[in-house]
Design a protein around this motif. Structure first.
Motif, short mmCIF file in Angstrom:
data_model
loop_
_atom_site.label_atom_id
_atom_site.label_comp_id
_atom_site.label_asym_id
_atom_site.label_seq_id
_atom_site.Cartn_x
_atom_site.Cartn_y
_atom_site.Cartn_z
N PHE A 1 0.83 -1.20 0.00
CA PHE A 1 0.00 0.00 0.00
C PHE A 1 0.86 1.25 0.00
O PHE A 1 0.51 2.26 0.58
CB PHE A 1 -0.96 0.00 1.20
N GLY A 2 2.01 1.18 -0.65
CA GLY A 2 2.91 2.33 -0.74
C GLY A 2 2.43 3.33 -1.77
O GLY A 2 1.35 3.23 -2.34
N GLN A 3 3.28 4.32 -2.03
CA GLN A 3 2.92 5.42 -2.91
C GLN A 3 3.22 5.15 -4.38
O GLN A 3 2.77 5.89 -5.24
CB GLN A 3 3.65 6.67 -2.47
N ALA A 4 3.96 4.09 -4.67
CA ALA A 4 4.33 3.82 -6.06
C ALA A 4 3.09 3.50 -6.90
O ALA A 4 2.10 2.97 -6.39
CB ALA A 4 5.31 2.65 -6.11
N ASN A 5 3.16 3.79 -8.18
CA ASN A 5 2.05 3.49 -9.07
C ASN A 5 1.82 1.99 -9.23
O ASN A 5 0.80 1.57 -9.76
CB ASN A 5 2.28 4.12 -10.45
N THR A 6 2.76 1.17 -8.78
CA THR A 6 2.63 -0.28 -8.88
C THR A 6 2.03 -0.90 -7.62
O THR A 6 1.76 -2.09 -7.60
CB THR A 6 4.01 -0.91 -9.13
N SER A 7 1.79 -0.11 -6.57
CA SER A 7 1.25 -0.67 -5.33
C SER A 7 -0.18 -1.16 -5.57
O SER A 7 -0.86 -0.74 -6.51
CB SER A 7 1.26 0.37 -4.21
N ILE A 8 -0.64 -2.04 -4.71
CA ILE A 8 -2.00 -2.58 -4.81
C ILE A 8 -3.03 -1.45 -4.77
O ILE A 8 -3.95 -1.40 -5.58
CB ILE A 8 -2.29 -3.60 -3.68
N ILE A 9 -2.86 -0.51 -3.84
CA ILE A 9 -3.82 0.58 -3.72
C ILE A 9 -3.84 1.44 -4.98
O ILE A 9 -4.90 1.87 -5.44
CB ILE A 9 -3.56 1.43 -2.45
N GLY B 1 -9.53 -4.79 14.64
CA GLY B 1 -9.76 -3.50 14.01
C GLY B 1 -10.31 -3.67 12.62
O GLY B 1 -10.72 -4.75 12.22
N ILE B 2 -10.32 -2.58 11.90
CA ILE B 2 -10.85 -2.55 10.53
C ILE B 2 -9.79 -1.98 9.61
O ILE B 2 -9.09 -1.04 9.97
CB ILE B 2 -12.12 -1.69 10.48
N PHE B 3 -9.68 -2.57 8.42
CA PHE B 3 -8.81 -2.05 7.38
C PHE B 3 -9.69 -1.71 6.19
O PHE B 3 -10.42 -2.58 5.71
CB PHE B 3 -7.75 -3.08 6.99
N ALA B 4 -9.66 -0.47 5.74
CA ALA B 4 -10.53 -0.04 4.64
C ALA B 4 -9.69 0.50 3.49
O ALA B 4 -8.75 1.26 3.70
CB ALA B 4 -11.50 1.03 5.12
N VAL B 5 -10.04 0.11 2.28
CA VAL B 5 -9.41 0.62 1.08
C VAL B 5 -10.36 1.65 0.49
O VAL B 5 -11.55 1.40 0.35
CB VAL B 5 -9.17 -0.53 0.07
N GLY B 6 -9.83 2.82 0.13
CA GLY B 6 -10.66 3.88 -0.40
C GLY B 6 -11.06 4.84 0.70
O GLY B 6 -10.69 4.69 1.86
N GLU B 7 -11.83 5.83 0.33
CA GLU B 7 -12.21 6.89 1.25
C GLU B 7 -13.29 6.42 2.23
O GLU B 7 -14.26 5.78 1.84
CB GLU B 7 -12.73 8.07 0.44
N VAL B 8 -13.11 6.76 3.51
CA VAL B 8 -14.12 6.50 4.53
C VAL B 8 -14.88 7.80 4.74
O VAL B 8 -14.31 8.81 5.15
CB VAL B 8 -13.48 6.03 5.85
N GLU B 9 -16.18 7.79 4.43
CA GLU B 9 -16.98 9.01 4.56
C GLU B 9 -17.64 9.14 5.92
O GLU B 9 -17.90 10.22 6.40
CB GLU B 9 -18.02 9.05 3.45
N SER B 10 -17.95 7.99 6.53
CA SER B 10 -18.59 8.02 7.83
C SER B 10 -18.19 6.75 8.57
O SER B 10 -18.19 5.68 7.97
CB SER B 10 -20.11 8.09 7.67
N PRO B 11 -17.82 6.83 9.82
CA PRO B 11 -17.73 8.00 10.67
C PRO B 11 -16.53 8.87 10.29
O PRO B 11 -15.63 8.43 9.59
CB PRO B 11 -17.56 7.40 12.06
N LEU B 12 -16.51 10.08 10.79
CA LEU B 12 -15.43 11.00 10.55
C LEU B 12 -14.15 10.42 11.16
O LEU B 12 -14.15 9.97 12.30
CB LEU B 12 -15.74 12.37 11.18
N VAL B 13 -13.09 10.39 10.39
CA VAL B 13 -11.83 9.82 10.86
C VAL B 13 -10.73 10.86 10.76
O VAL B 13 -10.79 11.79 9.95
CB VAL B 13 -11.43 8.56 10.05
N LYS B 14 -9.71 10.73 11.61
CA LYS B 14 -8.52 11.56 11.52
C LYS B 14 -7.60 10.95 10.49
O LYS B 14 -7.51 9.73 10.37
CB LYS B 14 -7.82 11.65 12.87
N THR B 15 -6.89 11.77 9.75
CA THR B 15 -6.01 11.27 8.72
C THR B 15 -4.57 11.68 8.98
O THR B 15 -4.30 12.70 9.62
CB THR B 15 -6.42 11.78 7.32
N THR B 16 -3.66 10.88 8.48
CA THR B 16 -2.24 11.17 8.51
C THR B 16 -1.69 10.87 7.13
O THR B 16 -1.80 9.73 6.66
CB THR B 16 -1.52 10.27 9.56
N PRO B 17 -1.12 11.86 6.46
CA PRO B 17 -0.57 11.59 5.14
C PRO B 17 0.68 10.73 5.23
O PRO B 17 1.39 10.74 6.23
CB PRO B 17 -0.25 12.97 4.59
#
Length: 163
Positions: free
Chosen positions: A110-118, A142-158
């Motif tokens: 799930f890295g930043q490269a264009n070849t990553s799964i994400i 816990g939960i692992f989500a791919v894509g944007e989580v719209e609800s509930p509101l979550v804190k993000t870390t780039p």
């Protein structure tokens, strides 16, 4: 005294999949990730070698296969999302990766490269190029989500760029 429980590892088994394909040196993916002409002749499998921060290594070949995720469709419902992705299929691990008491049976990119799964999932337009991991400090899950989580509101870390 602590005794580690031996957890059986279940590595990816291409023989158990009817949809897997080899990624060869002639594949565009291999040309994209290769920094040299080490992938010759063109009929050869597209191989990789990764060295992690702790010195553990993974060697293997790239393969294509379908992955299926539960996609949130709304109203607390999900539907399966299946997409072909390219990933490394390890055949030789060293260090902590090869020890069953570490309970590692795979590492998902799930890295930043264009070849990553994400990035591959996002390129198709099925998900946004983000993921979330919400830890449950009570039950150890816990939960692992791919894509944007719209609800509930979550804190993000780039992600830290270029690392």
């Amino acid at each position: 005294m602590f005794f580690a429980t031996q957890i059986p590892l279940r590595l990816y088994d291409s023989k158990a999949s009817s949809t897997w394909k080899k990624v060869g040196c002639e594949d565009d993916f291999c040309s994209f990730i290769s920094q040299s002409d080490t992938c010759e002749p063109k009929k050869k499998p597209c191989s990789y070698r990764v060295v992690y921060g702790d010195g553990s290594t993974s060697d293997g070949d790239f393969v294509k296969d379908n992955i299926t995720l539960d996609q949130v469709t709304g109203n607390l419902r999900t539907a399966p999302l299946s997409q072909e992705v390219v990933f490394g299929c390890g055949s030789n691990q060293s260090g902590q990766l090869g020890q069953t008491d570490s309970a590692v049976d795979g590492i998902m990119g799930f890295g930043q490269a264009n070849t990553s799964i994400i990035s591959q999932l996002a390129a198709s337009g099925n998900v946004k190029r983000v993921f979330s991991h919400c830890l449950d400090n009570v039950n150890g899950g816990g939960i692992f989500a791919v894509g944007e989580v719209e609800s509930p509101l979550v804190k993000t870390t780039p992600l830290v760029p270029n690392q």
